[in-house]
Motif scaffolding. Structure first.
Motif, PDB file in Angstrom:
ATOM      1  N   PHE A 254       0.960  -1.206   0.016  1.00 42.05           N
ATOM      2  CA  PHE A 254      -0.068   0.057   0.224  1.00 42.05           C
ATOM      3  C   PHE A 254       0.940   1.386   0.040  1.00 42.05           C
ATOM      4  O   PHE A 254       0.533   2.168  -0.720  1.00 42.05           O
ATOM      5  CB  PHE A 254      -1.049   0.009   1.173  1.00 42.05           C
ATOM      6  N   PRO A 255       1.956   1.294   0.681  1.00 42.64           N
ATOM      7  CA  PRO A 255       2.993   2.415   0.770  1.00 42.64           C
ATOM      8  C   PRO A 255       3.440   2.783  -0.688  1.00 42.64           C
ATOM      9  O   PRO A 255       3.570   3.747  -1.174  1.00 42.64           O
ATOM     10  CB  PRO A 255       3.832   2.406   1.601  1.00 42.64           C
TER      11      PRO A 255
ATOM     12  N   ARG B 101       0.919   4.187  -3.067  1.00 40.72           N
ATOM     13  CA  ARG B 101       0.507   5.509  -2.539  1.00 40.72           C
ATOM     14  C   ARG B 101       1.965   6.400  -3.157  1.00 40.72           C
ATOM     15  O   ARG B 101       1.710   7.597  -3.749  1.00 40.72           O
ATOM     16  CB  ARG B 101       0.596   5.948  -1.208  1.00 40.72           C
ATOM     17  N   ASP B 102       2.996   5.868  -3.156  1.00 49.45           N
ATOM     18  CA  ASP B 102       4.148   6.552  -3.580  1.00 49.45           C
ATOM     19  C   ASP B 102       4.104   6.681  -5.160  1.00 49.45           C
ATOM     20  O   ASP B 102       4.364   7.817  -5.615  1.00 49.45           O
ATOM     21  CB  ASP B 102       5.432   6.037  -3.282  1.00 49.45           C
TER      22      ASP B 102
ATOM     23  N   LYS C 107       1.507   6.502  -7.199  1.00 54.97           N
ATOM     24  CA  LYS C 107       0.131   7.307  -7.799  1.00 54.97           C
ATOM     25  C   LYS C 107      -0.177   6.813  -8.968  1.00 54.97           C
ATOM     26  O   LYS C 107      -0.356   7.619 -10.160  1.00 54.97           O
ATOM     27  CB  LYS C 107       0.274   8.862  -7.625  1.00 54.97           C
TER      28      LYS C 107
ATOM     29  N   LEU D 144      -7.786   2.339  -2.004  1.00 52.62           N
ATOM     30  CA  LEU D 144      -6.739   2.987  -2.611  1.00 52.62           C
ATOM     31  C   LEU D 144      -6.938   3.556  -4.212  1.00 52.62           C
ATOM     32  O   LEU D 144      -6.630   4.588  -4.366  1.00 52.62           O
ATOM     33  CB  LEU D 144      -5.353   2.144  -2.533  1.00 52.62           C
TER      34      LEU D 144
ATOM     35  N   GLU E  37      -8.741   6.552  -3.680  1.00 51.89           N
ATOM     36  CA  GLU E  37      -8.038   7.587  -3.180  1.00 51.89           C
ATOM     37  C   GLU E  37      -6.913   8.150  -4.227  1.00 51.89           C
ATOM     38  O   GLU E  37      -6.798   9.491  -4.258  1.00 51.89           O
ATOM     39  CB  GLU E  37      -7.071   6.982  -1.832  1.00 51.89           C
ATOM     40  N   LEU E  38      -6.573   7.205  -5.135  1.00 59.96           N
ATOM     41  CA  LEU E  38      -5.254   7.621  -5.997  1.00 59.96           C
ATOM     42  C   LEU E  38      -5.675   7.803  -7.545  1.00 59.96           C
ATOM     43  O   LEU E  38      -5.135   8.542  -8.329  1.00 59.96           O
ATOM     44  CB  LEU E  38      -4.232   6.581  -6.061  1.00 59.96           C
ATOM     45  N   CYS E  39      -7.029   7.218  -8.117  1.00 62.28           N
ATOM     46  CA  CYS E  39      -7.222   7.070  -9.401  1.00 62.28           C
ATOM     47  C   CYS E  39      -8.620   7.026  -9.586  1.00 62.28           C
ATOM     48  O   CYS E  39      -8.902   6.396 -10.674  1.00 62.28           O
ATOM     49  CB  CYS E  39      -6.409   6.121 -10.034  1.00 62.28           C
TER      50      CYS E  39
END
Length: 308
Positions: A225-226, A229-230, A232, A270, A273-275
């Motif tokens: 998950f990190p 997030r990095d 993206k 995620l 959150e991201l896409c």
């Protein structure tokens, strides 16, 4: 928005010898498990050969096409077989993922699941293997990058076997992050953390035999998950293999159906959150028919919840 289910009856025409784990009944059980769900149902097209050429040389495409027998079986390696109908099944499988990418990125659906076979994540650049003929998930990733102009696509592969094919096909693609969790040691023997891609674009997360959902959840929370997030990503493609289930006969991980549900929920969260929630999932392994059907249904139910 809706969740799309993309499949084709020709995926049932790829037949393997009696006793082979990657059998027609796998897809039949998955489709039966999903039959009462409120999904947007799409027919998988035959893939455009130009889309196969995103990741495979023409020589490989030609070799697979030529290897289809007119009757009986053709054995490509110790695990991988073809029958009459295998080429169209493989073309439909890759076409399903391309169509899923189009539907999601054109905002016709919130996310999509390709209920297909043969699977794809072991097919390397010019080598069919591990029941796989073409690299379905990698083809989808390249289609998103080349045809839709995305800058970053992530592939997350939670099949119990390492996605050596997807890793090989996207090794040199800086715009694609390939993340795989897999039992180690286990066939095909790849997937060490030292394998990081030409652009530090590969993350391998080995899991020890007999480990279960607790270990999986900790590994994903600490590493996967990190990293997502990095990175993206603008789209997440899931190679959804369900053979890490505790009842699966081909491996030794001890995941439950609820572990697949949890992991799908986290990945969809995620993506939100991201896409903008954009997720494409494609069926890979899973060889206990009951566990496969239950896990695939849990996976798709979470996709539907995320798209609603």
């Amino acid at each position: 928005m809706a969740t799309a289910l993309i499949t084709h009856a020709e995926c049932l025409e790829h037949v393997t010898p009696n006793g082979h784990p990657e059998r027609v009944a796998r897809l039949e059980h998955v489709l039966h498990a999903l039959q009462d769900l409120d999904l947007m149902r799409e027919t998988a097209p035959l893939v455009d050969p130009a889309h196969l050429a995103y990741v495979h040389p023409q020589s490989h495409i030609d070799a697979i096409t030529a290897a289809e027998p007119t009757e009986g079986f053709n054995q490509l390696d110790g695990d991988t077989w073809m029958s009459p109908g295998s080429v169209n099944a493989a073309f439909r499988a890759a076409g399903a993922v391309v169509r899923a990418v189009d539907l999601v990125l054109d905002e016709e659906v919130g996310n999509a699941f390709g209920a297909i076979r043969p699977p794809g994540h072991h097919a390397e650049t010019a080598t069919p293997m591990g029941f796989c003929l073409f690299g379905n998930a990698a083809i989808g990733a390249k289609h998103a990058l080349e045809a839709h102009g995305l800058s970053r696509v992530a592939v997350v592969d939670f099949d119990v076997h390492h996605g050596n094919g997807t890793q090989d096909l996207l090794w040199n693609e800086a715009r694609a992050l390939t993340i795989t969790s897999q039992q180690m040691p286990l066939w095909p023997g790849t997937g060490d953390p030292s394998e990081r891609g030409a652009h530090d674009n590969v993350l391998n997360v080995p899991l020890p035999p007999r480990s279960g959902g607790t270990e999986m959840r900790a590994a994903y929370e600490a590493q996967v998950f990190p990293r997502l997030r990095d990175f993206k990503p603008e789209l997440i493609i899931i190679s959804a293999g369900f053979d890490a289930h505790q009842d699966d006969p081909l491996a030794e991980l001890q995941w439950s159906t609820e572990d697949f549900r949890w992991l799908t929920r986290q990945l969809c969260g995620l993506a939100a959150e991201l896409c903008e929630g954009r997720v494409v999932s494609t069926l890979e392994g899973g060889y206990d028919l009951t566990a496969l059907a239950q896990s695939a249904r849990a996976h798709v139910e979470e996709l539907m919840e995320a798209a609603s």
